[in-house]
Every structure is written in structure tokens, then in C-alpha cells.
Scaffold this motif. Structure first.
Motif, mmCIF file in Angstrom:
data_model
loop_
_atom_site.group_PDB
_atom_site.id
_atom_site.type_symbol
_atom_site.label_atom_id
_atom_site.label_comp_id
_atom_site.label_asym_id
_atom_site.label_seq_id
_atom_site.Cartn_x
_atom_site.Cartn_y
_atom_site.Cartn_z
ATOM 1 N N HIS A 113 41.389 44.724 43.052
ATOM 2 C CA HIS A 113 41.446 43.354 43.374
ATOM 3 C C HIS A 113 41.581 43.145 44.672
ATOM 4 N N GLU A 114 42.705 43.665 45.257
ATOM 5 C CA GLU A 114 43.018 43.573 46.680
ATOM 6 C C GLU A 114 41.958 43.834 47.559
ATOM 7 N N ASN A 115 41.068 44.874 47.164
ATOM 8 C CA ASN A 115 40.146 45.167 47.991
ATOM 9 C C ASN A 115 38.645 44.583 47.826
ATOM 10 N N LYS A 116 38.978 43.465 46.958
ATOM 11 C CA LYS A 116 37.812 42.478 46.683
ATOM 12 C C LYS A 116 36.519 43.074 45.870
ATOM 13 N N VAL A 117 36.845 44.165 45.161
ATOM 14 C CA VAL A 117 35.903 44.862 44.445
ATOM 15 C C VAL A 117 35.605 44.115 43.036
ATOM 16 N N PRO A 118 34.619 43.531 42.747
ATOM 17 C CA PRO A 118 34.449 42.799 41.501
ATOM 18 C C PRO A 118 34.754 43.770 40.103
ATOM 19 N N ILE A 119 35.603 42.989 39.392
ATOM 20 C CA ILE A 119 36.027 44.074 37.959
ATOM 21 C C ILE A 119 35.915 43.160 36.740
ATOM 22 N N SER A 120 35.862 43.682 35.746
ATOM 23 C CA SER A 120 35.753 42.993 34.434
ATOM 24 C C SER A 120 36.254 43.861 33.483
ATOM 25 N N VAL A 121 36.456 43.384 32.237
ATOM 26 C CA VAL A 121 36.853 43.964 30.846
ATOM 27 C C VAL A 121 36.052 43.930 29.789
ATOM 28 N N ALA A 122 35.434 45.009 29.203
ATOM 29 C CA ALA A 122 34.527 44.921 28.139
ATOM 30 C C ALA A 122 34.975 45.575 26.998
ATOM 31 N N THR A 123 35.395 45.052 25.945
ATOM 32 C CA THR A 123 36.514 45.498 24.983
ATOM 33 C C THR A 123 35.508 45.218 23.546
ATOM 34 N N SER A 124 35.625 46.060 22.629
ATOM 35 C CA SER A 124 35.172 45.930 21.214
ATOM 36 C C SER A 124 35.897 44.836 20.347
ATOM 37 N N SER A 125 37.170 44.654 21.132
ATOM 38 C CA SER A 125 37.982 43.706 20.220
ATOM 39 C C SER A 125 37.618 42.375 20.278
ATOM 40 N N SER A 126 37.991 41.714 19.216
ATOM 41 C CA SER A 126 37.617 40.153 19.150
ATOM 42 C C SER A 126 38.524 39.475 20.069
ATOM 43 N N LEU A 127 38.158 38.210 20.246
ATOM 44 C CA LEU A 127 38.972 37.509 21.265
ATOM 45 C C LEU A 127 40.427 37.400 20.639
ATOM 46 N N LYS A 128 40.696 37.006 19.165
ATOM 47 C CA LYS A 128 41.911 36.971 18.648
ATOM 48 C C LYS A 128 42.712 38.015 18.946
ATOM 49 N N SER A 129 42.028 39.303 18.567
ATOM 50 C CA SER A 129 42.728 40.434 18.725
ATOM 51 C C SER A 129 43.134 40.818 20.574
ATOM 52 N N PHE A 130 42.094 40.379 21.452
ATOM 53 C CA PHE A 130 42.376 40.612 22.853
ATOM 54 C C PHE A 130 43.609 39.684 23.212
ATOM 55 N N GLU A 131 43.529 38.491 22.620
ATOM 56 C CA GLU A 131 44.670 37.588 22.832
ATOM 57 C C GLU A 131 46.041 38.236 22.322
ATOM 58 N N LEU A 132 46.031 38.842 21.205
ATOM 59 C CA LEU A 132 47.178 39.321 20.697
ATOM 60 C C LEU A 132 47.882 40.407 21.566
#
Length: 228
Positions: A102-121
Motif C-alpha cells: 500500500h505504501e509503495n502504491k501497488v494496487p491490491i485487492s481481496v478475492a475471497t470465496s466467503s459471502s459478504l456476510k461472512s466477510f463482514e463477520l
């Protein structure tokens, strides 16, 4: 020719890569199958790691010949998840690496098989950390993710949601599960695998590189600034 190609974007799986949740998943499933005198073995766990919860539920019910429908199992699993997945820890190396990119401005993302509800939990106590990512794709509930891992959908969609829409070859995936590694390769991306020590060698061979810890990824070989 080096097997490593220069990349510009990094896509992270979440469970077992950023969050120490895999032992909690094992506990949740064993809590259910134990009621029927069954054991959630390592061989079975490898088959369901990284997949959609519905697919995992179908596999467990079929493989263990449970006297319930997969939908009933899935409902019990959600109840267990609400109990055991409420407070997972971020791997220290993951925190260091994500802040570094993040500090070196490399674009990053998360790709999880979780549902949004599970992710938020699972991320409720780590909101500041997950704000460092450009976006998150929750394959378990995202309507654009038609098929779960090992299909490539989730990683291709994650790449398409970066503002500059990098080509698959410009993306590096960080995964722990064989199904996720297969998905990344099928998407045309390079992939770093951080497997559980019990994952057999033949389930690791598709990865571009295998490391024992997330802070050991050879970033410079992919054209990224190395960790200090």
C-alpha cells in the motif's frame, strides 16, 4: 528465461493467507460431523479448501454419507461460523506485506470465496486493515462470480474492478489452497502458494512459487519493491 514475469497488481485470497481462519473452519465442520460419529479428515479438508460454502457443504455431506441434506448441513455450518469465526487474527507477516504494498502504491485487492456476510463477520475488528485494499470480491455472494474456485471467475472479476483494468498476466495471486492456485492459473495469472504443511507436493506443483510464510514472497522477482 525466468519463470517469473513482471506484475503490477496483487490479488490476495483471505482465509489462510490474510486471516488465520483455517483451524476455525476445521473446528466448525468437525463440531457438526462429530454429531454423526464422523471425522473431518485432512484429505477431505483439502477437497473443500477455498471453495464456495455451498460446494463445500455438498462435498462433506456426500463424502461422509451424512443422514442430512446439504442444505441442512449448510444451515448448521452458518450457525457454527457465527460462533467460531467472529474474531480471527491477521497473520503478522500479512499485515507487514499489505502495508508495504500500500505504501509503495501497488494496487491490491481481496478475492475471497466467503459471502459478504461472512466477510463482514470475520473482518469486523480489522476494518482499518481491509481499507488498505482497492476493493474486495466476495465470491460466495457476488452475482458476477458465476462459479467458485477452481474456476477462474473470481480472479478475473477482481482484476476487472481495478480502475486501470490490468491484464491477467499483470496480476499476482497469493493463495493457500490448491483450488485457489488452480483458479489463478486458469485465469492466466502467476500465483504464490503458502500451503499448509499437510498439503501434498503434487497439489503444490502448479504454483509459480511456494513459500512457507507470506513475508517470504520474493517480491523483487515479480518486479515489486522488496520488503525491508
Amino acid at each position: 528465461m525466468s519463470k517469473f514475469k513482471q506484475i503490477s497488481h496483487v490479488i490476495f485470497d483471505m482465509d489462510g493467507v490474510l486471516l488465520d481462519t483455517e483451524p476455525l473452519y476445521t473446528k466448525a465442520i468437525q463440531n457438526i460431523v462429530g454429531r454423526y460419529g464422523k471425522v473431518f479428515t485432512w484429505d477431505l479438508k483439502v477437497k473443500v479448501m477455498g471453495t464456495h460454502r455451498a460446494d463445500a457443504s455438498k462435498t462433506v455431506v456426500k463424502e461422509l454419507d451424512l443422514p442430512i441434506t446439504w442444505q441442512e448441513f449448510d444451515q448448521m455450518l452458518q450457525e457454527q461460523y457465527d460462533i467460531v469465526l467472529a474474531d480471527p487474527e491477521i497473520f503478522p507477516g500479512a499485515r507487514q506485506l499489505v502495508h508495504h504494498l500500500h505504501e509503495n502504491k501497488v494496487p491490491i485487492s481481496v478475492a475471497t470465496s466467503s459471502s459478504l456476510k461472512s466477510f463482514e463477520l470475520k473482518t469486523a475488528k480489522h476494518k482499518d486493515f481491509f481499507k488498505l485494499f482497492d476493493h474486495v470480491v466476495c465470491g460466495g455472494s457476488d452475482p458476477e462470480v458465476k462459479k467458485g474456485k477452481p474456476s477462474p471467475d473470481i480472479f478475473l472479476i477482481s482484476a476487472s474492478r481495478f480502475p486501470d483494468k490490468p491484464k491477467p498476466a499483470e496480476c499476482l495471486v497469493v493463495e493457500d489452497a490448491p483450488s485457489g492456485v488452480q483458479a489463478a492459473i486458469s485465469a492466466g495469472m502467476q500465483v504464490v502458494m503458502i500451503p499448509d504443511e499437510n498439503v501434498p507436493q503434487e497439489r503444490r506443483r502448479l504454483a509459480t512459487v511456494v513459500v512457507s510464510s507470506i513475508d517470504l514472497i520474493p517480491l523483487e522477482k515479480f518486479g515489486l519493491p522488496p520488503l525491508k
